[in-house]
Design an enzyme around this catalytic site. Structure first.
Site, mmCIF file in Angstrom:
data_model
loop_
_atom_site.group_PDB
_atom_site.id
_atom_site.type_symbol
_atom_site.label_atom_id
_atom_site.label_comp_id
_atom_site.label_asym_id
_atom_site.label_seq_id
_atom_site.Cartn_x
_atom_site.Cartn_y
_atom_site.Cartn_z
ATOM 1 N N ARG A 36 6.514 -5.971 -10.161
ATOM 2 C CA ARG A 36 8.094 -6.449 -10.732
ATOM 3 C C ARG A 36 7.583 -7.975 -10.849
ATOM 4 O O ARG A 36 7.258 -8.496 -9.883
ATOM 5 C CB ARG A 36 9.069 -6.044 -10.078
ATOM 6 C CG ARG A 36 9.774 -4.750 -10.022
ATOM 7 C CD ARG A 36 10.353 -4.591 -11.196
ATOM 8 N NE ARG A 36 10.894 -2.992 -11.490
ATOM 9 C CZ ARG A 36 10.218 -1.994 -11.813
ATOM 10 N NH1 ARG A 36 8.977 -2.270 -12.228
ATOM 11 N NH2 ARG A 36 10.761 -0.858 -11.612
ATOM 12 N N MET B 167 0.774 -1.038 -0.195
ATOM 13 C CA MET B 167 -0.011 0.011 -0.013
ATOM 14 C C MET B 167 0.796 1.241 0.072
ATOM 15 O O MET B 167 0.794 2.215 0.734
ATOM 16 C CB MET B 167 -1.027 -0.107 1.199
ATOM 17 C CG MET B 167 -2.134 0.869 1.167
ATOM 18 S SD MET B 167 -2.951 0.290 -0.272
ATOM 19 C CE MET B 167 -4.584 0.805 0.365
ATOM 20 N N GLY B 168 1.844 1.314 -0.961
ATOM 21 C CA GLY B 168 2.384 2.594 -1.316
ATOM 22 C C GLY B 168 1.502 3.652 -2.087
ATOM 23 O O GLY B 168 0.225 3.546 -1.849
ATOM 24 N N GLU C 232 12.324 -9.633 -19.034
ATOM 25 C CA GLU C 232 11.648 -8.531 -20.014
ATOM 26 C C GLU C 232 12.906 -8.064 -20.870
ATOM 27 O O GLU C 232 14.102 -7.801 -20.606
ATOM 28 C CB GLU C 232 11.197 -7.522 -19.206
ATOM 29 C CG GLU C 232 9.884 -8.159 -18.323
ATOM 30 C CD GLU C 232 9.385 -6.838 -17.494
ATOM 31 O OE1 GLU C 232 9.972 -5.447 -17.778
ATOM 32 O OE2 GLU C 232 8.860 -7.097 -16.580
ATOM 33 N N ARG D 99 3.525 -3.545 5.026
ATOM 34 C CA ARG D 99 4.476 -3.434 6.333
ATOM 35 C C ARG D 99 3.811 -2.572 7.310
ATOM 36 O O ARG D 99 3.979 -2.997 8.600
ATOM 37 C CB ARG D 99 5.759 -3.101 5.823
ATOM 38 C CG ARG D 99 6.568 -4.133 5.266
ATOM 39 C CD ARG D 99 8.162 -3.543 4.885
ATOM 40 N NE ARG D 99 7.688 -2.351 3.901
ATOM 41 C CZ ARG D 99 8.951 -1.533 3.554
ATOM 42 N NH1 ARG D 99 10.031 -1.652 4.115
ATOM 43 N NH2 ARG D 99 8.414 -0.556 2.800
ATOM 44 N N ILE E 281 0.862 4.057 -5.267
ATOM 45 C CA ILE E 281 0.044 3.695 -6.181
ATOM 46 C C ILE E 281 -0.921 2.826 -5.512
ATOM 47 O O ILE E 281 -2.257 2.668 -5.942
ATOM 48 C CB ILE E 281 0.858 2.717 -7.087
ATOM 49 C CG1 ILE E 281 1.986 3.540 -7.681
ATOM 50 C CG2 ILE E 281 0.346 1.944 -8.182
ATOM 51 C CD1 ILE E 281 3.156 2.558 -8.431
ATOM 52 N N HIS F 28 4.669 -4.646 -19.990
ATOM 53 C CA HIS F 28 5.502 -3.205 -19.063
ATOM 54 C C HIS F 28 5.044 -1.937 -19.394
ATOM 55 O O HIS F 28 5.676 -1.164 -19.604
ATOM 56 C CB HIS F 28 7.044 -3.433 -18.665
ATOM 57 C CG HIS F 28 7.427 -2.704 -17.373
ATOM 58 N ND1 HIS F 28 8.466 -3.456 -16.737
ATOM 59 C CD2 HIS F 28 6.795 -1.917 -16.686
ATOM 60 C CE1 HIS F 28 8.689 -2.824 -15.538
ATOM 61 N NE2 HIS F 28 7.764 -1.916 -15.533
HETATM 62 C C1 8YV Z 1 9.130 2.196 -16.034
HETATM 63 C C2 8YV Z 1 8.459 1.257 -13.954
HETATM 64 O O1 8YV Z 1 8.496 2.597 -17.228
HETATM 65 O O2 8YV Z 1 8.987 3.088 -12.815
HETATM 66 C C3 8YV Z 1 8.962 1.951 -12.784
HETATM 67 O O3 8YV Z 1 9.420 1.285 -11.577
HETATM 68 O O4 8YV Z 1 8.418 0.087 -13.663
HETATM 69 C C4 8YV Z 1 7.976 1.853 -15.107
HETATM 70 O O5 8YV Z 1 7.422 3.159 -14.795
HETATM 71 C C5 8YV Z 1 9.963 1.060 -16.474
HETATM 72 O O6 8YV Z 1 10.533 0.591 -15.176
HETATM 73 C C6 8YV Z 1 11.218 1.462 -17.464
HETATM 74 O O7 8YV Z 1 12.282 2.010 -16.761
#
Ligand code: 8YV
Length: 318
Positions: free
Chosen positions: A236, A156-157, A265, A179, A159, A284
Site C-alpha cells: 500500500r 511475511m503473510g 491513487e 511480527r 503473499i 496497482h
Molecule cells: C485490489 C488489493 O485490486 O486486494 C487488495 O488489497 O490491493 C488489490 O488486489 C485493489 O485493492 C482494488 O480494490
C-alpha cells in the site's frame, strides 16, 4: 416487501450480479473508467443497506456515522485499510474482504516488479518506443542479476511466503521480517528490520497498511540499505514515505525502486517519483488478472449470499 439497497460503488459487468440480484435492489457506479468521487460515494453510503466497495472508497468513521441504514460492507480487496473497522464494529456493520484468492497473482506481480527494476525493463522499453535505441553497447542498459542475491521480505503473510517460494526457484537467499517468526517459510531466515535493511539486495514490502506500518520505510530505513539495493512496494502507498524515497533515489542512497501502490491513487501525472529513471511504477495491478478478479468477486458474492440467507458469513473481517 422492500428489498435492501445494495450500492456497488464501482463498475461491475451485469452478469456478475446474477447470483445476488433477486435479493436486492441495486444501484451501481456506471463509469468503467473513472473511480466514484468521494462525495458521491458518501451520498451513496447514506442511502445504502449494503455497500460493495473498492479501496478507493474511504469508509471513514464520519461516513459510517452518516449511514444510518448500513449493515454490511463487502470490500473487493484483501486489504481493508480504506475502512474504519473500529467505527464499523461499533455501529454493528459487517465487513468482509477477499483473502487468499489473490495471493499467487500478487506474488507474481511482486516478482515481476522486482525483475523490472533489476533489469531496467521500463527504461529499456521507453527508449525503444521513443526511438532512442541507437545501438549496442557493452554496458548499455545493463541491470543487476537477481539470482544468487539476497531478497528481504518485509511482511511475511501469505503473499510474502509465495514470493519466497518463487525466489527459491531463482536461487535467491531469502530473509524476512515479520511480527511473528514463520519457521516454515520456504527456508527464509528471520531478521530484525534493521538487519534485513542492511543485508538485502532487494527488499519487497508486503505488510498491510495500519497505523503501525504507516511510514515503516522513511529516510532512516533507506539510509540503512545498501547503495546498490532496490526497494519494491506492492502493498500500500503510505508504508514507504514517498518524499523520502524520492530524496534517496535522487541522492543515490539506494540504486532503484519500484511500486505498484501510491499514497494517492490514481497517481497525479505530476508525481515526482514518475520523473525518475530509476523508479518503475505500475498502476496497482497486483491482483489484476481475469481469473483472480473473478475469484475476488466470488468471495464477495459468497459473503453477500450468506448474509442474505442468514448463514454464518465467510471472509468476515469484523
Ligand atoms: C485490489 C488489493 O485490486 O486486494 C487488495 O488489497 O490491493 C488489490 O488486489 C485493489 O485493492 C482494488 O480494490
Amino acid at each position: 416487501m422492500q428489498k435492501p439497497l445494495l450500492w456497488v460503488t464501482f463498475h461491475l459487468p451485469q452478469e456478475l450480479l446474477e447470483p445476488i440480484k433477486s435479493y436486492v435492489d441495486v444501484k451501481m457506479w456506471q463509469d468503467p473508467e473513472f473511480d466514484m468521487p468521494q462525495d458521491e460515494f458518501e451520498a451513496a453510503a447514506q442511502e445504502a443497506d449494503i455497500l460493495w466497495t473498492v479501496v478507493s472508497n474511504r469508509v471513514t468513521a464520519d461516513v459510517i456515522k452518516r449511514a444510518p441504514k448500513l449493515k454490511m460492507i463487502a470490500n473487493l480487496a484483501v486489504g481493508y485499510n480504506n475502512i474504519d473497522t473500529e467505527a464499523a464494529t461499533e455501529a454493528g456493520i459487517i465487513v468482509t474482504n477477499t483473502p487468499d484468492v489473490l495471493a499467487d497473482t500478487t506474488a507474481d506481480l511482486a516478482f515481476l516488479l522486482m525483475m523490472m527494476a533489476a533489469r531496467r525493463t521500463l527504461e529499456g522499453a521507453r527508449a525503444l518506443y521513443q526511438g532512442q535505441w541507437k545501438g549496442w553497447q557493452v554496458l548499455g542498459m545493463t541491470g543487476m542479476d537477481i539470482h544468487h542475491k539476497t531478497l528481504g521480505i518485509i511482511g511475511m503473510g501469505t503473499i510474502g511466503e509465495l514470493v519466497a517460494k518463487r525466489a527459491t526457484g531463482f536461487d535467491m537467499n531469502v530473509i524476512y521480517h515479520n511480527r511473528h517468526e514463520k519457521p516454515n517459510a520456504y527456508g527464509a531466515q528471520y531478521r530484525s528490520k534493521e538487519d534485513l535493511l542492511r543485508e538485502a539486495d532487494f527488499i519487497i514490502v508486503l505488510t498491510p497498511l495500519t497505523p503501525a506500518t504507516r511510514n515503516l520505510i522513511t529516510k532512516e530505513e533507506l539510509a540503512l540499505m545498501k547503495k546498490s539495493a532496490m526497494l519494491i512496494n506492492v502493498a500500500r502507498g503510505g508504508i514507504v514515505n514517498e518524499d523520502d524515497l524520492y530524496e534517496a533515489l535522487i541522492k543515490g542512497d539506494i540504486l532503484a525502486a519500484a511500486s505498484d501502490v501510491f499514497v494517492e491513487e490514481p497517481v497525479p501525472t505530476k508525481h515526482p517519483l514518475l520523473t525518475l529513471a530509476n523508479f518503475t511504477a505500475l498502476p496497482h495491478l497486483g491482483s489484476a488478472t481475469v481469473e483472480t478478479r473473478l475469484g475476488m468477486v466470488s468471495r464477495n458474492v459468497e459473503s453477500l449470499l450468506a448474509y442474505f440467507n442468514k448463514h454464518s458469513i465467510p471472509f468476515r473481517v469484523v
